[in-house]
Structure formats: C-alpha cells, structure tokens
Design an enzyme around this catalytic site. Structure first.
Site, PDB file in Angstrom:
ATOM      1  CD  GLN A  19      -2.771  -1.223   2.353  1.00 41.41           C
ATOM      2  OE1 GLN A  19      -2.592  -1.858   3.406  1.00 41.41           O
ATOM      3  NE2 GLN A  19      -4.147  -0.478   2.373  1.00 41.41           N
ATOM      4  CG  HIS A 117      -0.458  -5.962   5.130  1.00 44.44           C
ATOM      5  ND1 HIS A 117      -0.591  -5.436   6.485  1.00 44.44           N
ATOM      6  CD2 HIS A 117      -1.612  -5.767   4.724  1.00 44.44           C
ATOM      7  CE1 HIS A 117      -1.544  -4.566   6.674  1.00 44.44           C
ATOM      8  NE2 HIS A 117      -2.308  -4.731   5.490  1.00 44.44           N
ATOM      9  CG  ASN A 161      -2.765  -6.975   8.040  1.00 39.16           C
ATOM     10  OD1 ASN A 161      -2.766  -6.580   9.248  1.00 39.16           O
ATOM     11  ND2 ASN A 161      -3.720  -6.748   7.124  1.00 39.16           N
ATOM     12  CD  GLU A 162      -7.309  -6.512   8.840  1.00 35.97           C
ATOM     13  OE1 GLU A 162      -7.800  -6.748   7.526  1.00 35.97           O
ATOM     14  OE2 GLU A 162      -7.443  -5.598   9.408  1.00 35.97           O
ATOM     15  CD  GLU A 376      -4.346  -2.372  10.014  1.00 34.03           C
ATOM     16  OE1 GLU A 376      -5.345  -2.034   9.321  1.00 34.03           O
ATOM     17  OE2 GLU A 376      -3.611  -3.140   9.137  1.00 34.03           O
ATOM     18  CB  SER A 429      -7.846   2.331   0.142  1.00 35.60           C
ATOM     19  OG  SER A 429      -8.831   1.403   0.603  1.00 35.60           O
TER      20      SER A 429
HETATM   21  C1  BGP Z   1      -7.385  -3.220   6.922  1.00 38.82           C
HETATM   22  C2  BGP Z   1      -5.941  -3.639   6.520  1.00 38.82           C
HETATM   23  C3  BGP Z   1      -5.154  -2.640   5.839  1.00 38.82           C
HETATM   24  C4  BGP Z   1      -6.204  -1.196   5.298  1.00 38.82           C
HETATM   25  C5  BGP Z   1      -7.299  -0.945   6.056  1.00 38.82           C
HETATM   26  C6  BGP Z   1      -8.221  -0.093   5.761  1.00 38.82           C
HETATM   27  O1  BGP Z   1      -8.114  -4.311   6.726  1.00 38.82           O
HETATM   28  O2  BGP Z   1      -5.032  -4.457   7.099  1.00 38.82           O
HETATM   29  O3  BGP Z   1      -4.339  -2.850   4.845  1.00 38.82           O
HETATM   30  O4  BGP Z   1      -6.225  -1.092   3.864  1.00 38.82           O
HETATM   31  O5  BGP Z   1      -8.097  -2.261   6.515  1.00 38.82           O
HETATM   32  O6  BGP Z   1      -9.009  -0.907   4.759  1.00 38.82           O
HETATM   33  P1  BGP Z   1      -9.602   0.261   3.638  1.00 38.82           P
HETATM   34  O7  BGP Z   1      -8.276   0.395   3.045  1.00 38.82           O
HETATM   35  O8  BGP Z   1     -10.360  -1.056   2.797  1.00 38.82           O
HETATM   36  O9  BGP Z   1     -10.433   1.120   4.101  1.00 38.82           O
END
Ligand code: BGP
Length: 469
Positions: A19, A117, A161-162, A376, A429
């Site tokens: 990102q 990630h 990550n997630e 986050e 994003s």
């Molecule tokens: C989380 C991720 C990030 C980031 C964030 C915001 O899920 O770990 O990488 O992108 O969300 O999400 P978005 O960019 O879809 O608003």
C-alpha cells in the site's frame, strides 16, 4: 477515567508494503497477486507509485521522529526477498529492508514487522492460494529467511495481517482477488490453513532464540445483535464465530472449542461444505498457543446482526457513496444499519464501544493472551487540502473516541501496550483506491509531497504528554 497512557505506551503509525512502497518492478521484485489484479484492463487504480515509500522512507521516518510517532508497522514484500516466492534470495530486497530497519532504529521509531500483508507471490496465488496446503511450507521457509536476516534488530514480528480479510474479501465479498463470492466453506478452510502457517512460523521463531516477540494481527470486528430476539443473537454468534472466534481459538486456545465448532459446523452445513484438517495441525496450534507473545488487534468497526434465512447477497461500497452497502450471508445473518450509530462514507459504523468490548472479550475468553497492541485503527475520510492545510477534525474525533475506549479497557485490567494509527501517511486502499485517505500525513500524489494534517499535530501533543488530549 484516567486519561494517561501506561508507561512505555507506543504511539505508532501503520503501513503495509503493497500500500505504500510502489516500485513494484524495481530491484528484482517478483510479482504478487495484487500486481496482476491491479494491472488488469479496467482496473480503477494502480500500486505505482502509491506513497513511494520505497524511495521516501527516510523522509517518512523523519516525520515520525518530528511528530512523536515512536513505532511503525511495516510489512515485508515476500517477492522482494524471493522474487519467485521460493529459491534464490534477491540481495537487493534484503538490502532494502536492512536499510529501512536501520533507519527506523536510527530515528527512534521501533519497527513492528508483518511477514504477510495480503501480498502472496503470484505463482502460489495461481496454484490455489491458501487453499493449497503447499503454501504453508513455503511461508515458513520465507519466514525463516526474514528471521535470519532481520531478527537481530526487529523486536516485534507478526506472522499475518488479517487472515479474515484474505478469506472474507477474496471468497465471500468478492472485492479482493480471486473475487469469488459466497464461498463460505472455502473461506473457513483458508482461515484454518492460515492458522497452521501462523502456528508453524511462530514456533520456528521461538526455536531460533532471537531477541524479540512474535504474534499475529487479527481484525476483530465487533458483532452486536440488532435486537434482543434469540434469532438475532444467534446471527451475532454465527458471524462472530466465522470472523473472530474460530481463529482466536486456534491462536490462543490451541484448538477449536466445542462451542466454536458447533457454530462453524452449522455454517458449513447450511452452505454444504466441510473443513479438512490434519491431526498435526492441532499439535502445531497447541505448541504456538503456549508461546504467542501478543495479539495485534485491528479494529475499525462493528456490525449489527439480524437473522437471515435467504440466499447470500453482498454489495461492496468501494466509492464512498454512503448507504449503498449490502451484506447478508446464508446460514449466518445480515449486517444491517443501526440508526443510532453513525457511519463513515464507506458505511463502516463508528462504534468505539465495540473496541472496548473486543478488548474485554480477549481478556475474558483467552486469559493467556499476555498483551495486545492495537495494530490498526483509523478513519477513512475524503480529506480536503486547502493551501497546504488539512483540517481532519472528524478523524481526530474518531481516533480520540477509540483511544478513550482503549483507556477504559486498560483501566479495567486489559493489558494494551501500544496503538498504531492506520495509517501513517495516506496510502493505497486495496479496494477503494486513493480517495479514501487515512493518514496523519497527507500525500499529494502528484508530487509525493507530505503535509501534516491537523490530526498529526494533535497526535504529537498526545504522544508528548502521554495522555489523551
Ligand atoms: C485493514 C488492512 C489495511 C487497510 C485497512 C483499511 O483491513 O489491514 O491494509 O487497508 O484495513 O481498509 P480500507 O483501505 O479497505 O479502507
């Protein structure tokens, strides 16, 4: 309630390689799944140059230093280290992360490094992605290279990550590659496989006796029944099981509890799916659960659940056109709006109470958790740039309300030791592109100049005083 943060609390900023780095074709980097995806005809946006962190990291770390940001979440791009995902190591990739890590340390900004990630090497994505268990071994091999190269200086590691976003967005909501929809059984299988990869990498790290700690980053979505009706409460339990509980059990209990499996089994049955596991998976889970040092918790939002007995239907609001989201899953429930709770332009309910409740829930259900970092949290917002000034008061309000929820949980005994705002600077994003900004620092994508937003000055004051201001 005390407004002071505990001694040593980290006021961090978060990023992720894909990102922010840009430079996707530089210095021998190999392709990851997102390169191919973003380069398809009709793609709405590209990952080059993103925030050009590959070249600008020194400026960004200087900004961290100047604005009291004493921790940074970065991730390693697997295909900078191993352009084909495996085999020959790319020395330029190692050099880049060595310089980045050294610069973090030089500026007094502690690096918190995530191994994965979302940016799986393209060949593995094409070979079944996380449904293919071969990828588990490949991930552990890659992790070993990173631990060996950077483990003397990196003191905070996260395996993934997630995992839930990989599973949900790629296989249920269809807004991440491979854009499959309603493949609920596949999503559960992917969660399981990722938990095995996490457990094995974690145990490997522990066996190497390096001077740091290791955990995982989960997105913990709050789940709240829209009414007291038993069927709405059950929808809440089902959504919580697939989104949160299944993976928390694997990471912290070292097995899936009977209650969790009853809920997952019900979801699988309604969606005509099965879960395939191997006996050794549970040995891996159990070994890792006994050694995990921390939970990285990402929290943005909560969902309000209503019973749903129809077919699955989803509409992703990826443009910021408020009120357009739809999300209802067969065998689980429907996420509906709660008129008492405001939302962002992307329809994410703003509900700090959910963050407090998730923190309490970890301490209650997983008492061996040791510590939590909020890895986050932040607000996607269409910032306006006027003569170099960015007044993002709604973001300050969002973050400060969430920090209050964290302080309340700390007051009640939950061990939270840091907060990494998403995001440090404006970033790409994944499914919304560049108009959804999160940063403390505004990025003018025309020339890559950075401008501190009002929130950056506020964050600095808070970090200097060690208390919510
Ligand atoms: C989380 C991720 C990030 C980031 C964030 C915001 O899920 O770990 O990488 O992108 O969300 O999400 P978005 O960019 O879809 O608003």
């Amino acid at each position: 309630m005390a407004k002071k943060f505990p001694q040593g609390f980290i006021f961090g900023g978060a990023t992720a390689a894909y990102q922010v780095e840009g430079a996707t074709c530089e210095d021998g980097r190999g392709p990851c799944v997102w390169d191919e995806y973003m380069n398809r005809p009709g793609s709405r946006f590209q990952a080059d140059p993103a925030s050009d962190f590959y070249h600008q990291y020194k400026n960004d770390l200087q900004l961290c230093h100047d604005f009291g940001v004493n921790g940074i979440r970065i991730s390693i791009s697997w295909t900078r280290i191993l352009p084909d995902g495996e085999g020959k190591v790319n020395p330029a990739g190692i050099d880049y992360y060595n310089s980045l890590i050294d610069e973090c340390i030089r500026q007094g900004v502690e690096p918190f490094v995530t191994l994965h990630h979302f940016d799986t090497p393209l060949p593995y994505f094409q070979d079944g992605h996380w449904l293919n268990r071969k990828l588990i071994d490949k991930f552990v091999d890659y992790a070993k290279i990173c631990f060996e190269a950077f483990g003397d200086r990196v003191k905070k590691w996260a395996t993934f990550n997630e995992p839930w976003s990989i599973a949900q967005n790629g296989y249920i909501a269809g807004n991440f590659p491979p854009n499959e929809t309603f493949q609920i059984a596949k999503a559960i299988q992917i969660e399981h496989n990722l938990m095995v990869a996490h457990a094995r990498a974690l145990s490997l790290y522990k066996s190497m006796n390096l001077p740091g700690e290791i955990g995982i980053v989960h997105t913990l979505e709050g789940k709240v029944p829209i009414s007291d009706k038993p069927e709405d409460r059950h929808a809440r339990d089902l959504d919580d099981a697939i989104s949160n509980r299944f993976m928390l059990d694997a990471c912290f209990l070292g097995h899936y509890s009977d209650e969790t499996m009853a809920l997952i089994g019900e979801i699988l049955e309604k969606n005509h799916g099965t879960l395939v596991t191997e006996p050794s998976d549970f040995e891996d889970f159990s070994a890792a659960a006994g050694q995990i040092d921390f939970l990285g918790m990402n929290y943005y939002s909560s969902h309000f659940l209503q019973a749903w007995d129809g077919e699955s239907k989803v509409f992703n609001n990826s443009t910021g056109e408020k009120g357009t989201s739809v999300f209802a899953l067969k065998g689980i429930g429907a996420r509906v709006s709660n008129p008492d709770v405001p939302t962002t332009d992307w329809d994410w309910p703003i509900y700090p109470q959910g963050m407090h409740d998730q923190l309490r829930r970890i301490a209650r259900d997983y008492p061996n958790y040791k510590k939590i970092y909020i890895s986050e949290n932040g607000m996607g917002y269409k910032d306006t740039f006027e003569n170099g000034r960015i007044d993002d008061t709604p973001r300050i309000d969002y973050v400060s309300r969430h920090l209050e929820a964290i302080l309340q949980a700390i007051d009640e005994g939950v061990n939270v030791q840091g907060y990494y705002i998403w995001s440090l600077m404006d970033v790409l994003s994944w499914s919304n592109g560049y108009n959804k900004r999160y940063g403390l620092f505004y990025v003018d994508y025309k020339d890559q100049k950075r401008y501190p937003k009002k929130s950056a000055y506020w964050y600095r004051l808070m970090a200097q005083r060690g208390e919510l201001v």
